[in-house]
Design an enzyme around this catalytic site. Structure first.
Site, mmCIF file in Angstrom:
data_model
loop_
_atom_site.group_PDB
_atom_site.id
_atom_site.type_symbol
_atom_site.label_atom_id
_atom_site.label_comp_id
_atom_site.label_asym_id
_atom_site.label_seq_id
_atom_site.Cartn_x
_atom_site.Cartn_y
_atom_site.Cartn_z
ATOM 1 N N ARG A 111 -9.961 0.870 8.293
ATOM 2 C CA ARG A 111 -9.588 -0.499 8.647
ATOM 3 C C ARG A 111 -10.692 -1.214 9.405
ATOM 4 O O ARG A 111 -10.546 -2.387 9.719
ATOM 5 C CB ARG A 111 -8.346 -0.454 9.541
ATOM 6 C CG ARG A 111 -7.031 -0.814 8.823
ATOM 7 C CD ARG A 111 -5.902 -0.536 9.796
ATOM 8 N NE ARG A 111 -4.690 -1.241 9.591
ATOM 9 C CZ ARG A 111 -3.593 -0.742 9.033
ATOM 10 N NH1 ARG A 111 -3.596 0.460 8.517
ATOM 11 N NH2 ARG A 111 -2.491 -1.452 8.970
ATOM 12 N N ARG B 103 11.587 -5.127 5.285
ATOM 13 C CA ARG B 103 11.207 -3.729 5.027
ATOM 14 C C ARG B 103 12.051 -2.739 5.823
ATOM 15 O O ARG B 103 12.294 -2.923 7.004
ATOM 16 C CB ARG B 103 9.733 -3.544 5.391
ATOM 17 C CG ARG B 103 9.311 -2.092 5.525
ATOM 18 C CD ARG B 103 7.835 -1.902 5.392
ATOM 19 N NE ARG B 103 7.043 -2.472 6.462
ATOM 20 C CZ ARG B 103 5.710 -2.473 6.458
ATOM 21 N NH1 ARG B 103 5.040 -1.946 5.440
ATOM 22 N NH2 ARG B 103 5.044 -2.993 7.454
ATOM 23 N N LYS C 52 0.833 -1.210 0.000
ATOM 24 C CA LYS C 52 0.000 0.000 0.000
ATOM 25 C C LYS C 52 0.867 1.260 0.000
ATOM 26 O O LYS C 52 0.661 2.178 -0.785
ATOM 27 C CB LYS C 52 -0.934 0.019 1.234
ATOM 28 C CG LYS C 52 -1.860 -1.186 1.325
ATOM 29 C CD LYS C 52 -2.765 -1.130 2.559
ATOM 30 C CE LYS C 52 -2.029 -1.146 3.886
ATOM 31 N NZ LYS C 52 -1.295 -2.396 4.171
ATOM 32 N N ARG D 287 10.826 -0.553 11.382
ATOM 33 C CA ARG D 287 9.714 -0.320 12.299
ATOM 34 C C ARG D 287 9.724 -1.285 13.472
ATOM 35 O O ARG D 287 10.040 -2.456 13.308
ATOM 36 C CB ARG D 287 8.396 -0.456 11.531
ATOM 37 C CG ARG D 287 8.051 0.796 10.773
ATOM 38 C CD ARG D 287 6.925 0.627 9.816
ATOM 39 N NE ARG D 287 5.789 -0.100 10.346
ATOM 40 C CZ ARG D 287 4.669 -0.299 9.675
ATOM 41 N NH1 ARG D 287 4.551 0.185 8.449
ATOM 42 N NH2 ARG D 287 3.678 -0.971 10.205
ATOM 43 N N ARG E 207 -1.145 -8.720 13.230
ATOM 44 C CA ARG E 207 -1.643 -7.742 12.251
ATOM 45 C C ARG E 207 -2.414 -8.427 11.120
ATOM 46 O O ARG E 207 -3.417 -7.900 10.643
ATOM 47 C CB ARG E 207 -0.476 -6.910 11.717
ATOM 48 C CG ARG E 207 -0.046 -5.858 12.732
ATOM 49 C CD ARG E 207 1.397 -5.481 12.593
ATOM 50 N NE ARG E 207 1.654 -4.776 11.371
ATOM 51 C CZ ARG E 207 2.873 -4.615 10.845
ATOM 52 N NH1 ARG E 207 3.923 -5.123 11.459
ATOM 53 N NH2 ARG E 207 3.028 -3.952 9.741
#
Ligand code: ADP
Ligand code: ADP
Ligand code: ZN
Length: 229
Positions: free
Chosen positions: A97, A136, A22, A170, A181
């Site tokens: 969400r 990431r 996203k 993160r 998640r």
């Protein structure tokens, strides 16, 4: 002369589990279409870093991989979406969400005379998301996203966009938090796909291929949805 009203600024929604792409695709759409990316994850991380009341309340929930309360997220989004730079159109990345957030968004858009032009569901396989998230990282200076395997900067540890050399990862990109998640996504966010299908704004884009391939497919559906007759 026809006194036709100017079309209101477009609203795009990107739906997909953590790691679907996203954020990566939202930034590419910004460059290509001139819309502004609104990431509730980024806004919440900024609130945590700034130590605001909302940030303090969100910090532990985010680390565990759960969803922050609708109230906090809606307040943060409402403030941002009404800012002058959003007048060119917005790409909502990570919002809504939950069903409550989707209803609040609908109400907010009625107030501003806008509508959802397109909601894109980035379709991926859960198993692949663990690798995407584990690799990431992003530039601390400009936020550009990278990946250890799938999107390396041209020079190691130097941002292609701003030349910055400080990269960050993160706190919630851990194997444990990713599981939580993904569960939160399937329980609370995936039902919104049906919601937007019923509203006749949903497009599904397969997002397992390389970044550029996904961008091309996404660009095509966004162009069609936002083209004025
Ligand atoms: P990802 O890009 O991996 O999907 P985000 O950066 O969008 O993650 O979100 C990180 C975390 O911030 C989420 O796990 C959740 O705790 C919180 N968050 C972000 N957006 C929302 C939202 N719309 N509602 C509730 N919590 C949110
Ligand atoms: P999201 O915002 O949905 O959580 P990101 O855009 O942050 O996802 O992407 C997660 C990670 O996967 C990033 O490191 C990004 O560089 C990488 N990535 C994004 N899209 C793809 C893709 N199509 N193929 C491989 N890796 C990707
Ligand atoms: Zn940078």
């Amino acid at each position: 002369m026809d006194a036709a009203k100017a079309a209101p600024p477009p609203v795009l929604i990107l739906l997909g589990p953590p790691g679907a792409g996203k954020g990566t695709q939202a930034r590419m759409l910004e460059d290509r279409f001139g819309y502004v990316q609104l990431s509730t994850g980024d806004l919440l991380r900024a609130a945590v870093a700034a130590g605001t009341e909302a940030g303090k309340a969100a910090d532990d929930v985010m680390k565990s991989g759960g969803l922050v309360s609708d109230e906090i997220v809606i307040d943060i989004l409402r403030d941002r979406i009404n800012a002058p730079d959003c007048a060119s159109g917005v790409i909502l990345d990570g919002f809504p969400r939950t069903a409550v957030q989707a209803e609040s968004l609908d109400a907010l858009l009625v107030e501003s005379g806008q509508r959802i032009d397109i909601a894109v569901s980035l379709e991926v396989d859960d198993e692949a998301m663990v690798d995407r998230i584990a690799g990431r990282y992003s530039c601390a200076g400009c936020g550009e996203g990278y990946h250890d395997t799938f999107k390396k900067p041209a020079r190691p540890d130097q941002c292609d966009q701003c030349g910055g050399t400080q990269m960050k990862r993160r706190a919630d990109d851990t194997a444990e938090a990713v599981g939580t998640r993904l569960k939160a996504y399937h329980a609370q966010t995936a039902p919104l796909i049906t919601h937007y299908e019923e509203a006749e704004v949903l497009h599904r884009v397969r997002a397992m291929g390389p970044i550029d391939e996904v961008a091309t497919a996404l660009g095509t559906v966004v162009r069609q949805a936002t083209a004025t007759a």
